[in-house]
Design an enzyme around this catalytic site. Structure first.
Site, short mmCIF file in Angstrom:
data_model
loop_
_atom_site.label_atom_id
_atom_site.label_comp_id
_atom_site.label_asym_id
_atom_site.label_seq_id
_atom_site.Cartn_x
_atom_site.Cartn_y
_atom_site.Cartn_z
N ASP A 24 -10.23 -114.42 59.69
CA ASP A 24 -10.25 -115.04 61.02
C ASP A 24 -9.42 -114.23 62.02
O ASP A 24 -8.57 -114.77 62.74
CB ASP A 24 -9.71 -116.48 60.95
CG ASP A 24 -10.27 -117.28 59.79
OD1 ASP A 24 -11.48 -117.14 59.52
OD2 ASP A 24 -9.51 -118.03 59.15
N GLU A 204 -18.89 -122.72 63.47
CA GLU A 204 -17.44 -122.67 63.65
C GLU A 204 -17.04 -121.31 64.18
O GLU A 204 -17.88 -120.44 64.46
CB GLU A 204 -16.73 -122.95 62.31
CG GLU A 204 -16.95 -121.87 61.25
CD GLU A 204 -16.27 -122.17 59.93
OE1 GLU A 204 -15.88 -123.33 59.71
OE2 GLU A 204 -16.15 -121.24 59.11
#
Length: 319
Positions: A24, A204
């Protein structure tokens, strides 16, 4: 077997990792000339920030631990996907954290939170907890990102709507301040294509890029194994971004597993600019396909950087 690889060199072809075991990834180039980097660490227990004068320098830069999880209750487990932003003279970190109880380890019980730091250098000074970002529902929510457009600051994030099957959809809302929404969010996309529904129904990890008269939002879909991939939304820059009808969604993923290059499950990206001003795509991926156990606990999602190309119509080309 040790799968960690990498050279420590900023390979902007996106073939070799820049930073090992950081998922991420978020890279922000500030007006002070420094690149700031934060990401999920494999232990999911803290937030680190590092900085360097170059993209390549981030690989060897010393991380500073700026916040650690609470011992129990809210913000006590599974610290995921921090992002660092500079807004109105202060630094902010957006992140997701789970809350644990005696009977719950907090997995998929995340909420979104904000930290603030008034120091010029965010590796120094005090990070103050500004609290939870309150949304339309008290449900699983994560991956908040923020951007300013035409005088309005927006939040884009992923959340579970109790009335919609699946794990998370993407929403957008204007903000009253860096930790408060000014209006309820509206849905931009939900998992509807087969490639968004493998393992889990997931949209997401949004990231925003404004170029060529358009606002682009990338996002990630499906489970976090080799099925993980990236989708793309776009809207005209002069449109009302809170009107779902102005957004167009790609029917196919724009970045997916590339076995020829040995990249598996690319996703949860961010955008930054190179030292020469060119656009860069920052993302995580694994260098192998077979995972033992739950993919969430496999530590070898590495940070990659790739030059972002543009087609004749002014749309990004990811790989």
């Amino acid at each position: 077997m040790d799968h960690t690889v990498g050279t420590g060199i900023a390979d902007t072809s996106g073939v070799q990792p820049l930073i090992l075991q950081r998922a991420d990834p978020w890279v922000y180039r500030h007006s002070d000339g420094w690149y700031y980097f934060t990401a999920s660490v494999p232990e999911y227990d803290r937030i680190e920030v590092r900085r360097a004068r170059t993209i390549a320098g981030l690989a060897s830069a010393e991380p500073a631990v700026v916040w650690r999880r609470h011992p129990s209750g809210p913000m006590s487990a599974n610290i995921w996907a921090p992002e660092i932003h500079h807004i109105d003279g202060k630094w902010y970190i957006y992140f997701a954290a789970a809350r644990t109880t005696e009977t719950n380890d907090g997995l998929f019980d995340h909420r979104m939170y904000v930290l603030e730091n008034a120091s010029a250098n965010p590796l120094e000074g005090e990070w103050v907890e500004k609290g939870q970002i309150r949304t339309m529902w008290e449900t699983f929510s994560l991956d908040a990102t923020t951007f300013e457009h035409r005088g309005t600051r927006y939040l884009v994030w992923a959340q579970k709507d109790p009335a919609i099957a699946g794990n998370s959809n993407l929403y957008i809302a204007p903000m009253a301040n860096p930790w408060t929404l000014a209006a309820p969010g509206v849905m931009l996309t939900k998992p509807e294509y087969e490639w968004e529904r493998i393992g889990f129904y997931v949209n997401e990890g949004p990231a925003v890029l404004k170029r060529n008269g358009r606002v682009f939002v990338t996002y990630s879909a499906s489970a976090t194994d080799h099925h993980y991939c990236m989708g793309l939304l776009e809207a005209p820059e002069d449109a009302d971004l809170t009107d779902p009808s102005v957004w167009t969604k790609s029917p196919v993923p724009v970045l997916a597993t590339d076995e020829a290059r040995g990249l598996y499950g690319p996703g949860h990206n961010s955008f930054t600019v190179a030292e020469d001003g060119g656009d860069l795509l920052v993302f995580h991926a694994r260098t192998y396909k077979e995972i033992v156990g739950d993919p969430l606990y496999d530590p070898n999602r590495h940070t990659f950087v790739r030059k972002l190309a543009w087609d004749a119509d002014g749309r990004p080309v990811f790989g």
